[in-house]
Write an enzyme that holds these catalytic residues in place. Sequence first.
Site, PDB file in Angstrom:
ATOM      1  CB  SER A 135       4.002   6.964  -8.851  1.00  0.00           C
ATOM      2  OG  SER A 135       4.476   6.678  -7.549  1.00  0.00           O
ATOM      3  CE  LYS A 161       1.635   6.883  -5.447  1.00  0.00           C
ATOM      4  NZ  LYS A 161       0.702   5.737  -5.495  1.00  0.00           N
ATOM      5  CE  LYS A 163       5.247   5.205  -4.324  1.00  0.00           C
ATOM      6  NZ  LYS A 163       4.199   4.347  -3.713  1.00  0.00           N
ATOM      7  CG  ASP A 188       1.745   5.807  -1.733  1.00  0.00           C
ATOM      8  OD1 ASP A 188       1.515   5.451  -0.554  1.00  0.00           O
ATOM      9  OD2 ASP A 188       1.705   5.021  -2.706  1.00  0.00           O
ATOM     10  CD  GLU A 213      -1.466   5.630  -2.728  1.00  0.00           C
ATOM     11  OE1 GLU A 213      -1.257   6.626  -3.459  1.00  0.00           O
ATOM     12  OE2 GLU A 213      -1.318   4.468  -3.122  1.00  0.00           O
ATOM     13  CG  ASP A 238      -2.054   1.028  -2.286  1.00  0.00           C
ATOM     14  OD1 ASP A 238      -2.472  -0.106  -2.522  1.00  0.00           O
ATOM     15  OD2 ASP A 238      -1.005   1.455  -2.812  1.00  0.00           O
ATOM     16  CE  LYS A 262      -1.142   0.095  -6.035  1.00  0.00           C
ATOM     17  NZ  LYS A 262      -0.120   0.038  -4.968  1.00  0.00           N
ATOM     18  N   GLY A 290      -0.897   1.674  -9.492  1.00  0.00           N
ATOM     19  CA  GLY A 290       0.038   1.054 -10.424  1.00  0.00           C
ATOM     20  C   GLY A 290       1.066   0.229  -9.681  1.00  0.00           C
TER      21      GLY A 290
HETATM   22  C1  NPQ Z   1       1.959   2.167  -4.547  1.00  0.00           C
HETATM   23  N1  NPQ Z   1       3.142   1.911  -6.748  1.00  0.00           N
HETATM   24  O1  NPQ Z   1       1.075   2.848  -5.003  1.00  0.00           O
HETATM   25  C2  NPQ Z   1       2.906   1.356  -5.446  1.00  0.00           C
HETATM   26  C3  NPQ Z   1       4.051   0.888  -4.691  1.00  0.00           C
HETATM   27  C4  NPQ Z   1       5.009  -0.060  -5.321  1.00  0.00           C
HETATM   28  C5  NPQ Z   1       3.527   3.308  -8.679  1.00  0.00           C
HETATM   29  O2  NPQ Z   1       3.703   4.082  -6.508  1.00  0.00           O
HETATM   30  C6  NPQ Z   1       7.781  -3.939  -6.922  1.00  0.00           C
HETATM   31  C7  NPQ Z   1       6.655  -4.477  -6.342  1.00  0.00           C
HETATM   32  C8  NPQ Z   1       7.927  -2.596  -6.973  1.00  0.00           C
HETATM   33  C9  NPQ Z   1       5.699  -3.661  -5.805  1.00  0.00           C
HETATM   34  C10 NPQ Z   1       7.089  -0.368  -6.462  1.00  0.00           C
HETATM   35  C11 NPQ Z   1       3.478   3.153  -7.198  1.00  0.00           C
HETATM   36  C12 NPQ Z   1       6.950  -1.748  -6.438  1.00  0.00           C
HETATM   37  C13 NPQ Z   1       5.825  -2.288  -5.847  1.00  0.00           C
HETATM   38  C14 NPQ Z   1       6.120   0.450  -5.906  1.00  0.00           C
HETATM   39  C15 NPQ Z   1       4.855  -1.427  -5.313  1.00  0.00           C
HETATM   40  O3  NPQ Z   1       2.053   2.088  -3.356  1.00  0.00           O
HETATM   41 MG    MG Z   2       0.297   3.201  -2.752  1.00  0.00          MG
END
Ligand code: NPQ
Ligand code: MG
Length: 370
Positions: A135, A161, A163, A188, A213, A238, A262, A290
């Site tokens: 990601s 992925k 953002k 995402d 996403e 998600d 998750k 994740g």
């Molecule tokens: C997601 N993760 O899929 C999350 C978002 C995310 C790997 O993209 C602290 C707490 C930091 C929660 C960073 C990825 C974070 C968090 C990213 C959640 O949407």
């Molecule tokens: Mg997400």
Amino acid sequence: MAIEQVALHLIAMPLVTPFETSFGRQTEREAIIVELRSAAGSGWGECVAGDSPSYSYETTDSAWSVLSRWLAPAVLARPVADLADLHSRWAWMRGHHMARAAVEQAAASLLAAEQGESLAAFIGGARAAVPVGVSVGIQSSPEALVDTVAGYLAQGYGRVKLKIKPGKDIAFVKAVRAAFPDVPLQVDANSAYTLADADLLRPLDEFNLLLIEQPLDHDDIYEHSLLQRQLQTPICLDESILTVQHARAALELAACRIINIKVGRVGGLLPARQIHDLCQALGAPVWCGGMLETGIGRAANLALASLPNFRLPGDISASSRYYQTDIAEPTFSLNPDSTISVPTSLGLGVTVHREALGRATLHSATLMPT
Ligand code: NPQ
Ligand code: MG
């Protein structure tokens, strides 16, 4: 299995590189590590709530409160027979899934070890290694994003992925797709758009994405169904999927075609498996999300992703994607085929490094039966 003590460890871990999403920029990861002490040793779980209520309303502060006041007493009250027994003790409680999941993961690790199994085998996992991706946070320019993606591809990641948020979307995805025409790619938005932005999102259909996403509100299902009708690319939910009922509603309403699971968001490995089974029955693929986990949460993600309906690569990168030094051993590394091997040793499959945990710890507390 009797739990004699519950220890909570609030930790802060510096990230190797800042991670920016539509809701903010993270330079370190705060988390709570839950330790269940039994006669057989310690079981470990990770609470993935962040320091601020941005991805979710849960925070390390709210989880600390719920863990110490409600969840620890429930697990200390009497021996834990199995995961269903544990969940029945807090079925009356509303929300706080990330706090619940941390206790459940620690208990599952102990129960698995007691039965002579790995955590993966204990929850019904089958595969020895699971496909993973990376990601990639929001970057300053499309060129900077292409450079960052090139670096991860060179490390062997076979799925990327990106953002996105308004103003950091089409041009960025277009540049990455032009530079890497064949790489499996997805985006995402972490709820950064509204239904009125459908015209902004429709150009994403040109880039052969695996999925888009969570484009709309964190608690919306209905408007995603309206948006999905206007897009060819599958929507994946998600944030909106906290329960089996949400997953059923989203799939029956065609609000999405894919679900990101998750463990923390849905309240544990047992509810995660229930959502997995429902999606399998309804013909929808799932994949493992994740939350910037340490080796403790990462090991649980690998166990979960070894279930058969995890049919897309997970956001389960190598430990080194996020952390220079981890608090558990061994750390996880990427295999040449963009998979990570599922731990096979008893229980969780990683050992917590006490000194490293101590260095990362801001505050600890120990709870005992009353
Ligand atoms: C997601 N993760 O899929 C999350 C978002 C995310 C790997 O993209 C602290 C707490 C930091 C929660 C960073 C990825 C974070 C968090 C990213 C959640 O949407
Ligand atoms: Mg997400």
